[in-house]
Design a protein around this motif. Structure first.
Motif, mmCIF file in Angstrom:
data_model
loop_
_atom_site.group_PDB
_atom_site.id
_atom_site.type_symbol
_atom_site.label_atom_id
_atom_site.label_comp_id
_atom_site.label_asym_id
_atom_site.label_seq_id
_atom_site.Cartn_x
_atom_site.Cartn_y
_atom_site.Cartn_z
ATOM 1 N N PRO A 1 0.796 -1.230 0.000
ATOM 2 C CA PRO A 1 0.000 0.000 0.000
ATOM 3 C C PRO A 1 0.830 1.282 0.000
ATOM 4 N N ASN A 2 2.095 1.194 0.401
ATOM 5 C CA ASN A 2 2.936 2.389 0.398
ATOM 6 C C ASN A 2 3.572 2.675 -0.957
ATOM 7 N N TYR A 3 3.443 1.755 -1.900
ATOM 8 C CA TYR A 3 4.076 1.935 -3.201
ATOM 9 C C TYR A 3 3.515 3.187 -3.869
ATOM 10 N N PRO A 4 4.364 4.116 -4.310
ATOM 11 C CA PRO A 4 3.870 5.426 -4.751
ATOM 12 C C PRO A 4 3.373 5.488 -6.190
ATOM 13 N N PHE A 5 3.428 4.385 -6.939
ATOM 14 C CA PHE A 5 3.012 4.421 -8.336
ATOM 15 C C PHE A 5 1.950 3.359 -8.608
ATOM 16 N N TRP B 1 9.068 6.907 1.267
ATOM 17 C CA TRP B 1 7.651 6.622 1.026
ATOM 18 C C TRP B 1 7.174 5.366 1.735
ATOM 19 N N THR B 2 8.068 4.655 2.408
ATOM 20 C CA THR B 2 7.641 3.523 3.227
ATOM 21 C C THR B 2 8.433 3.511 4.527
ATOM 22 N N ASP B 3 7.762 3.123 5.604
ATOM 23 C CA ASP B 3 8.435 2.932 6.887
ATOM 24 C C ASP B 3 8.283 1.479 7.345
ATOM 25 N N VAL B 4 8.031 0.591 6.396
ATOM 26 C CA VAL B 4 7.909 -0.833 6.692
ATOM 27 C C VAL B 4 9.303 -1.452 6.661
ATOM 28 N N HIS B 5 9.716 -2.022 7.780
ATOM 29 C CA HIS B 5 11.079 -2.541 7.909
ATOM 30 C C HIS B 5 11.408 -3.558 6.822
ATOM 31 N N GLU B 6 10.505 -4.494 6.581
ATOM 32 C CA GLU B 6 10.759 -5.546 5.584
ATOM 33 C C GLU B 6 10.940 -4.962 4.191
ATOM 34 N N GLU B 7 10.161 -3.942 3.840
ATOM 35 C CA GLU B 7 10.290 -3.329 2.523
ATOM 36 C C GLU B 7 11.622 -2.608 2.375
ATOM 37 N N LEU B 8 12.066 -1.973 3.431
ATOM 38 C CA LEU B 8 13.351 -1.279 3.385
ATOM 39 C C LEU B 8 14.521 -2.246 3.270
#
Length: 227
Positions: free
Chosen positions: A19-23, A174-181
């Protein structure tokens, strides 16, 4: 984000919601989506799961088996005749057409990554010089604390980077999700690759956009971005 800054309209694909994906985003299996619509794009970037090739797998997770999707993704791109980039960790079974490091872009992470580029009829990207690292990655290694200018953007504990530190070090806000980072590559990498494709590939240098204009448009959209 990097490809967008280089001038591309971007569509992301993942098998889990982001959901944090900006595009624009498609929820689904990447291989299936590639088979259906890859011909609609100027460039396809594939980042298959890296677990089959990581040092961690060969050490701590030795004995476990992981799927390797690299051959299948390459086959799809070759079959449909689209230009592609396949990204993975050092040691993965891809051609090392391009190897990038955070120090090449003045980042706070090392994050070495290799890229195989299938740019049909073109000379391919220019390899930047691998600059000497300014010091170690901060954290505990084999019971020894090392302090350095780089953040460990993977795992937790042991002095590894916090979410805020990883965001700053990689230029991702654009994301603060640890796994995504921990799974992301810095946008500076894909921005460079996108610019290389535009200037050496079939699109031509005339399509290269003004990065400042893209940043201004992003600011107006209300999305935060680390420049």
């Amino acid at each position: 984000m990097g490809y967008w800054l280089a001038g591309f309209d971007v569509v992301g694909v993942d098998i889990v919601p982001r959901p944090n994906y900006p595009f624009a985003f498609i929820l689904g299996d990447a291989l299936e989506v590639m088979r259906e619509i890859c011909q609609e794009f100027n460039l396809v970037h594939a980042s298959p799961p890296c677990q089959a090739h990581t040092t961690l797998t060969k050490g701590t997770n030795k004995g476990r088996t992981y799927v390797d999707l690299i051959p299948q993704m390459r086959e799809v791109c070759e079959w449909f005749g689209v230009d592609w980039v396949i990204e993975n960790v050092v040691g993965a079974d891809i051609r090392r057409d391009l190897s990038l490091c955070g120090e090449m872009f003045g980042l706070g992470v090392i994050r070495h990554r290799d890229f195989e580029t299938g740019w049909l009829g073109t000379p391919g990207p220019e390899q930047p010089r691998h600059l000497k690292h300014r010091g170690p990655v901060r954290g505990w290694r084999h019971g020894v604390w090392r302090d350095g200018p780089y953040i460990a953007a993977y795992g937790k504990g042991g002095g590894k980077g916090t979410v805020a530190e990883m965001q700053k070090a990689m230029g991702i806000t654009w994301t603060d999700v640890h796994e995504e980072l921990t799974e992301a590559i810095p946008p500076a990498y894909t921005r460079y690759i996108g610019q290389q494709f535009i200037t050496t590939g079939e699109l031509g240098a005339a399509h290269l956009p003004d990065p400042a204009a893209r940043l201004a448009a992003l600011d107006r959209s209300g999305l935060a971005l680390a420049s």
